[in-house]
Scaffold this motif. Structure first.
Motif, short mmCIF file in Angstrom:
data_model
loop_
_atom_site.label_atom_id
_atom_site.label_comp_id
_atom_site.label_asym_id
_atom_site.label_seq_id
_atom_site.Cartn_x
_atom_site.Cartn_y
_atom_site.Cartn_z
N ARG A 1 0.82 -1.20 0.00
CA ARG A 1 0.00 0.00 0.00
C ARG A 1 0.86 1.26 0.00
O ARG A 1 0.36 2.35 0.18
N GLY A 2 2.21 1.08 -0.17
CA GLY A 2 3.08 2.24 -0.19
C GLY A 2 3.10 2.96 1.14
O GLY A 2 3.27 4.17 1.19
N MET A 3 2.90 2.23 2.26
CA MET A 3 2.78 2.86 3.56
C MET A 3 3.78 2.23 4.52
O MET A 3 4.03 1.03 4.46
N VAL A 4 4.33 3.06 5.37
CA VAL A 4 5.24 2.57 6.40
C VAL A 4 4.68 2.98 7.75
O VAL A 4 4.36 4.14 7.97
N THR A 5 4.52 2.01 8.64
CA THR A 5 4.08 2.31 10.00
C THR A 5 5.12 1.81 10.97
O THR A 5 5.96 0.98 10.63
N GLY A 6 5.06 2.31 12.17
CA GLY A 6 6.03 1.89 13.16
C GLY A 6 5.46 1.99 14.56
O GLY A 6 4.50 2.73 14.81
N GLN A 7 6.02 1.20 15.45
CA GLN A 7 5.62 1.23 16.84
C GLN A 7 6.85 1.34 17.72
O GLN A 7 7.87 0.71 17.46
N GLY A 8 6.74 2.16 18.74
CA GLY A 8 7.82 2.33 19.68
C GLY A 8 7.26 2.66 21.05
O GLY A 8 6.08 2.42 21.34
N SER A 9 8.09 3.23 21.88
CA SER A 9 7.71 3.57 23.24
C SER A 9 8.10 5.01 23.54
O SER A 9 8.79 5.66 22.75
N GLY A 10 7.67 5.49 24.68
CA GLY A 10 8.03 6.83 25.13
C GLY A 10 7.58 7.01 26.56
O GLY A 10 7.02 6.10 27.17
N PHE A 11 7.81 8.20 27.10
CA PHE A 11 7.34 8.47 28.46
C PHE A 11 7.08 9.96 28.62
O PHE A 11 7.77 10.79 28.04
N LEU A 12 6.07 10.25 29.40
CA LEU A 12 5.66 11.63 29.66
C LEU A 12 6.59 12.27 30.67
O LEU A 12 7.01 11.63 31.65
N ILE A 13 6.93 13.54 30.44
CA ILE A 13 7.82 14.25 31.36
C ILE A 13 7.16 15.48 31.96
O ILE A 13 7.80 16.21 32.72
N SER A 14 5.91 15.73 31.62
CA SER A 14 5.19 16.85 32.22
C SER A 14 3.70 16.56 32.21
O SER A 14 3.21 15.77 31.38
N ALA A 15 2.97 17.20 33.11
CA ALA A 15 1.52 16.98 33.22
C ALA A 15 0.76 17.46 32.00
O ALA A 15 -0.34 16.98 31.70
N ASP A 16 1.34 18.43 31.27
CA ASP A 16 0.64 18.98 30.11
C ASP A 16 0.95 18.22 28.82
O ASP A 16 0.57 18.66 27.73
#
Length: 521
Positions: free
Chosen positions: A135-150
């Motif tokens: 479909r000519g599409m690239v998707t990805g999955q990773g991680s992260g973390f919040l560093i502020s309440a906003d």
């Protein structure tokens, strides 16, 4: 000798009872897991358990110093700050990806492709990346973390680089859209802003450096399985894995897999000590070696990304290389420390301050620098426009050079190789196992030095990585213009009983020093 007070038989009996109570309370604490209640336990002569104040006190003390038997309390506190990151690279036509490998979003031979070919899975994909070429599409999955309440959050640059759409899923299962605030390819960090909330749980970056052997918890989204927690220890620090000049990774053995990229590594205080970025694996799965970007680097980078969406680094304008023991011996240095200047860039800050090829930078603002990587990180930590003092060794003597930092260029201008054409075999330098001709006789090679035209595969030069087309500029600190100059410099060094000699070589537009040992006899 110190006089000890004499105890009466009754006091001795009471003392023995207290010691016995403490001993049994400690044993009970081990068996029952930090004690068996508010009062602790003792045992009487008949073998029956009973509570004693002394046992209660010992049990309380044991509870204070005992290590946790699990990480549930820590995980419960920090896990809500960790997010799963899903990106979409957009609808790409086949022409857009024609230059890519079957599964890799990076150009073949590019630094990122080489990095993930080495440290990613067997297909060279970064952790969590999936391609859908049909479909000519690239998707990805990773991680992260919040560093502020906003809603500000940290992840990896390679997770969100080039993304048209970013979505995050929080620990409670809610999905939000996010926008990329800024990225930094050199440290592989990115700052994103999660939209639609103002009271997010967030994590705190650690201000201290972890010690080797400290516990570490990795939380992330491996293989798309969000909210996964693994545990291990800090295995090493200051690791250079070849991804860039600012490598300073923490090595951990907590299981980290594809999809953990961008996720946090926590200490037992619940603080983030690093951002999980890469794994070393011949199979694509965890083998107990993972690498995290240190928290102090993360803090410095995301502060700039939040303020201006990019990172500006100081720049002195030199090509540098490590000082090996052979190079140190050739230069008469006592220690193999500092950064050797291979070549100052024309009109750069270092050249204007009088720094020359062969100088060794041993400190910045009177703070010693151990090696070339540490110098690059130290200078990169200053903002452009700052004035710094470089402590250097110039021709065997220590001196100081003051300069104003420029801004590190985003790209390095590539220099085309010259056309060697038919230049003949040239003159031999048997001691090195190569043949050279004057550079002035080769079109495009410049007027300085000699060009290597042939190499003995069993010779010393071949062993040290020389190849045809390299230009030898200096031998033993003296400029050379022909094979005779090279032979004379080698003979002079041998006469002076030197163990090795330093050659300055230009290869592919970049200069470097090479130390060659001199055979005795």
């Amino acid at each position: 000798m110190t006089n000890r007070p004499t105890m009466s038989p009754q006091e001795k009996s009471s003392h023995r009872s207290v010691l016995s109570a403490r001993k049994w309370a400690l044993m009970a604490s081990v068996v029952a897991g930090l004690g068996a209640g508010a009062y602790g336990l003792g045992i009487n002569g008949a073998g029956n358990w009973f509570s004693t104040p002394a046992a209660a006190q010992v049990s309380s003390e044991v509870r204070k110093v005992a290590q946790p038997v699990g990480f549930a309390d820590i995980v419960e506190r920090v896990k809500p700050s960790v997010i799963s990151v899903k990106v979409r690279m957009g609808d790409r036509g086949r022409d857009d990806v024609a230059g890519l490998s079957d599964d890799s979003p990076f150009q073949p031979g590019s630094p990122m492709e080489r990095f993930f070919r080495r440290f990613g899975g067997p297909d060279g994909m970064p952790p969590g990346m999936r391609g859908n070429r049909g479909r000519g599409m690239v998707t990805g999955q990773g991680s992260g973390f919040l560093i502020s309440a906003d809603g500000y959050a940290v992840t990896n640059n390679h997770v969100v680089d080039g993304a048209d759409k970013v979505e995050v899923t929080t620990d409670d299962g809610k999905t939000y859209t996010a926008k990329v605030i800024g990225t930094d390819a050199r440290t592989d960090l990115a700052l994103i802003k999660v939209e639609g909330g103002s009271n997010f749980p967030y994590a705190k970056l650690s201000e201290g450096k972890p010690r080797i052997g400290d516990w570490v918890l990795a939380v992330g989204n491996p293989f798309g399985l969000g909210g996964t927690v693994t545990a291990g220890i800090v295995s090493a620090s200051g690791r250079d894995i070849g991804s860039g000049p600012y490598d300073d990774f923490i090595q951990i053995d907590a299981p980290v897999n594809k999809g953990n990229s961008g996720g946090p590594a926590f200490n037992v205080e619940g603080e983030v000590i690093g951002v999980n970025t890469a794994i070393y694996s011949p199979s694509g799965g965890n083998v107990g070696i993972a690498f995290s970007i240190p928290a102090n680097t993360v803090q410095a980078v995301i502060t700039q990304l939040k303020d201006k969406g990019m990172v500006s680094r100081g720049w002195i304008g030199v090509q540098i290389q490590p000082v090996t023991q052979e190079i140190a011996d050739s230069l008469g240095l006592k220690k193999a420390e500092g950064a050797l200047v291979a070549e100052p860039q024309a009109d750069g800050p270092a050249a204007k301050a009088g720094i020359e090829s062969g100088d060794v930078i041993i400190g910045v603002n009177d703070t010693p620098v151990k090696d070339a990587r540490e110098l690059a990180r130290t200078i990169g930590g200053f903002a452009p426009g700052n004035t710094v003092k470089l402590n250097i060794i110039h021709k065997g003597k220590e001196k100081v050079a003051n300069l104003t930092l420029g801004q590190l260029p985003n790209t390095i201008e590539a220099k085309a190789d010259f056309d060697r054409g038919d230049v003949g075999r040239g003159a031999d330098v048997p001691r090195l196992g190569l043949t050279v001709v004057p550079a002035s006789s080769v079109a495009g090679a410049g007027k300085e030095g000699v060009v290597v035209t042939d190499i003995d595969p069993k010779g010393l030069a071949a062993d040290r990585g020389f190849k045809e087309g390299d230009v030898i500029l200096e031998v033993g600190g003296k400029a050379v213009a022909g094979a005779g100059d090279v032979r004379d410099a080698l003979a002079a060094a041998k006469t002076e009983n030197k163990n090795s000699i330093l050659l300055r070589v230009r290869s592919g537009g970049a200069s470097r020093f090479v130390a060659l040992p001199l055979a005795k006899g």
